[in-house]
Design an enzyme around this catalytic site. Structure first.
Site, PDB file in Angstrom:
ATOM      1  N   HIS A 128     -20.358  32.729 -29.323  1.00 32.64           N
ATOM      2  CA  HIS A 128     -19.730  33.532 -28.280  1.00 32.64           C
ATOM      3  C   HIS A 128     -20.741  34.576 -27.812  1.00 32.64           C
ATOM      4  CE1 HIS A 128     -17.043  36.727 -26.738  1.00 32.64           C
ATOM      5  NE2 HIS A 128     -16.093  35.803 -26.617  1.00 32.64           N
ATOM      6  N   ASP A 205     -19.571  36.109 -37.590  1.00 31.15           N
ATOM      7  CA  ASP A 205     -18.570  36.449 -36.583  1.00 31.15           C
ATOM      8  C   ASP A 205     -17.282  35.742 -36.979  1.00 31.15           C
ATOM      9  OD1 ASP A 205     -16.856  36.552 -34.423  1.00 31.15           O
ATOM     10  OD2 ASP A 205     -18.290  35.783 -32.957  1.00 31.15           O
ATOM     11  N   GLN A 208     -12.531  34.157 -34.903  1.00 35.21           N
ATOM     12  CA  GLN A 208     -11.621  33.011 -34.835  1.00 35.21           C
ATOM     13  C   GLN A 208     -11.240  32.492 -36.217  1.00 35.21           C
ATOM     14  OE1 GLN A 208     -10.187  32.032 -32.120  1.00 35.21           O
ATOM     15  NE2 GLN A 208     -11.411  33.218 -30.673  1.00 35.21           N
ATOM     16  N   LYS A 231      -6.552  39.515 -32.219  1.00 33.23           N
ATOM     17  CA  LYS A 231      -6.400  38.073 -32.335  1.00 33.23           C
ATOM     18  C   LYS A 231      -5.529  37.681 -33.536  1.00 33.23           C
ATOM     19  CE  LYS A 231     -10.966  37.177 -30.282  1.00 33.23           C
ATOM     20  NZ  LYS A 231     -10.552  36.623 -28.991  1.00 33.23           N
ATOM     21  N   CYS A 371     -16.744  32.758 -22.496  1.00 37.89           N
ATOM     22  CA  CYS A 371     -17.833  33.632 -22.985  1.00 37.89           C
ATOM     23  C   CYS A 371     -18.809  32.846 -23.863  1.00 37.89           C
ATOM     24  CB  CYS A 371     -17.285  34.827 -23.747  1.00 37.89           C
ATOM     25  SG  CYS A 371     -16.284  35.942 -22.749  1.00 37.89           S
TER      26      CYS A 371
END
Length: 413
Positions: A128, A205, A208, A231, A371
């Site tokens: 991303h 990261d 998600q 999220k 993104c």
């Protein structure tokens, strides 16, 4: 708590989410844009409201009752997050505005200290922009080089190429835990082990991953792990950076001002202890408290059950979409290798047109480049449509989504 392997009772869970009772375009809302942001349950909304109604005060500064209550709520949220990700100590749990700020914190503080001309930062083609642009800027500033680990045609990282890309110039490996486009869940422990063997720390990261998959940073072994509250049922404007305290101790502050100092003289200052060294100024108190409520909600459901539920929904979506003529689905074919999202294209139909057609039926999906421009270029597409599922989505919603895609194909093609 749900039993391991059990599907969630999403019909009962939906009663906790007020927005799911509304209509869009005269149709019941089917919200399938959870990879962008999730909806918020009553316990999160009520906890934020309660803070503002009963305990609104600044933290760490006052000895009056409201100040002490607010501080206790804020620090209790940190403890809940610490347990949620199985961090070894609360000192390594830093509140940020989100994953993007966490990446920038590490890039600016750790990166400017450790990256030198000619050094290499290893990323993946799946990243991303939030886990790409900060490293681009750092590399440009320092005269360093970005190196990319490619994927195969089903979106799995080419780990057979990893050892060749890890060199004596590799200073950091920064990778996503799960792709927001391909859905690919990354084998992080293997990457961490090989990166550490090459002498490189690892930044993950987890934007998600944290909402859908149990996180254990101790078992993972990563040096930094970042995720966003919005999220995973929490409010916007709050996120978390976990860092190994021994690394954070040696890093200079990211932002300067009040709260992050221990003592100040006219010409110098000393820094506060961890984690407050990296939390300058008045933080987003209400959102941190809201994130604590979201973590509590997820813990009560059980993250293994959340993961199982998401895999079941994405499995049904993959199976159903595969029967539609002219539909291309991106990412691994097995639901066990995926986060609960599906990116796809319909032949001859722009993703924006498809998303608009689904919106007419009350179905919210994402369309565009997500993104992730370099990944779109790697796929050779202008963008994709993306449906992403969460714990309040149902099998009937997946069925309605696929039927709507089928109708949109007939209408638009």
């Amino acid at each position: 708590m749900s039993a391991p392997g059990a599907l969630l009772n999403s019909e009962a869970i939906r009663k906790d989410f007020p927005i799911l009772g509304r209509t869009v375009q005269g149709k019941p809302l089917i919200y399938l844009d959870n990879a962008a942001t999730s909806q918020k349950p009553y316990p999160v909304i009520e906890q934020i409201t309660s803070y503002y109604e009963r305990s609104n005060a600044n933290i760490h500064r006052s000895v009056h009752t409201l100040g002490e209550e607010a501080t206790a709520l804020y620090e209790a949220a940190r403890d809940m997050v610490c347990r949620f990700i199985h961090a070894p100590s609360r000192e390594g749990v830093i509140f940020t505005r989100g994953t993007t700020e966490a990446v920038n914190l590490v890039a600016a503080s750790w990166g400017r200290t450790h990256i030198q001309p000619g050094d290499e930062i290893l990323l993946s083609v799946l990243e991303h922009h939030g886990n790409l642009i900060p490293w681009q800027l750092l590399a440009e500033e320092k005269g360093a080089k970005l190196v990319f680990l490619d994927m195969d045609e089903e979106g799995r990282l080419r780990l057979d190429k990893l050892d060749r890309l890890l060199t004596d110039r590799t200073r950091l490996v920064a990778v996503t835990a799960a792709s927001n486009v391909m859905g690919t869940v990354i084998p992080l422990r293997r990457i961490v082990e090989r990166a550490h063997a090459a002498g490189a720390p690892v930044f993950v990261d987890g934007a998600q991953m944290a909402p859908h998959i149990p996180v254990n940073v101790r078992e993972m072994g990563c040096d930094f792990f970042a995720f966003s509250g919005h999220k995973m049922l929490g409010p916007t404007g709050i996120g978390v950076l976990y860092g190994k305290p021994e690394l954070l101790e040696k890093m200079p502050p990211f932002l300067a001002g009040g709260e992050m100092v221990r003592e100040v003289w006219p010409d110098r200052a000393s820094w506060n202890a961890l984690p407050w060294k990296f939390e300058a100024g008045t933080p987003n108190i209400a959102s941190a408290i809201g994130l604590g409520a979201a973590v509590k909600y997820l813990d009560q459901l059980g993250m293994e059950a959340v993961r199982t539920h998401g895999q079941a929904l994405v499995r049904e979506a993959l199976t159903a979409l595969s029967t539609l003529e002219g539909v291309t689905v991106y990412g691994p074919p097995a639901s066990e290798e995926r986060a609960p999202l599906v990116s796809f294209n319909c032949q001859g139909i722009h993703p924006h047109d498809l998303a608009a057609a689904l919106d007419e039926e009350g179905i919210a999906v994402r369309a565009g480049r997500h993104c992730a421009d370099p990944l779109m270029k790697r796929l050779g597409v202008a963008g994709t449509a993306r449906a992403s599922f969460y714990l309040y989505n149902t099998r009937s919603e997946v069925e309605a989504f696929v039927q709507s895609v089928q109708r949109a194909i007939a209408l638009l093609s």
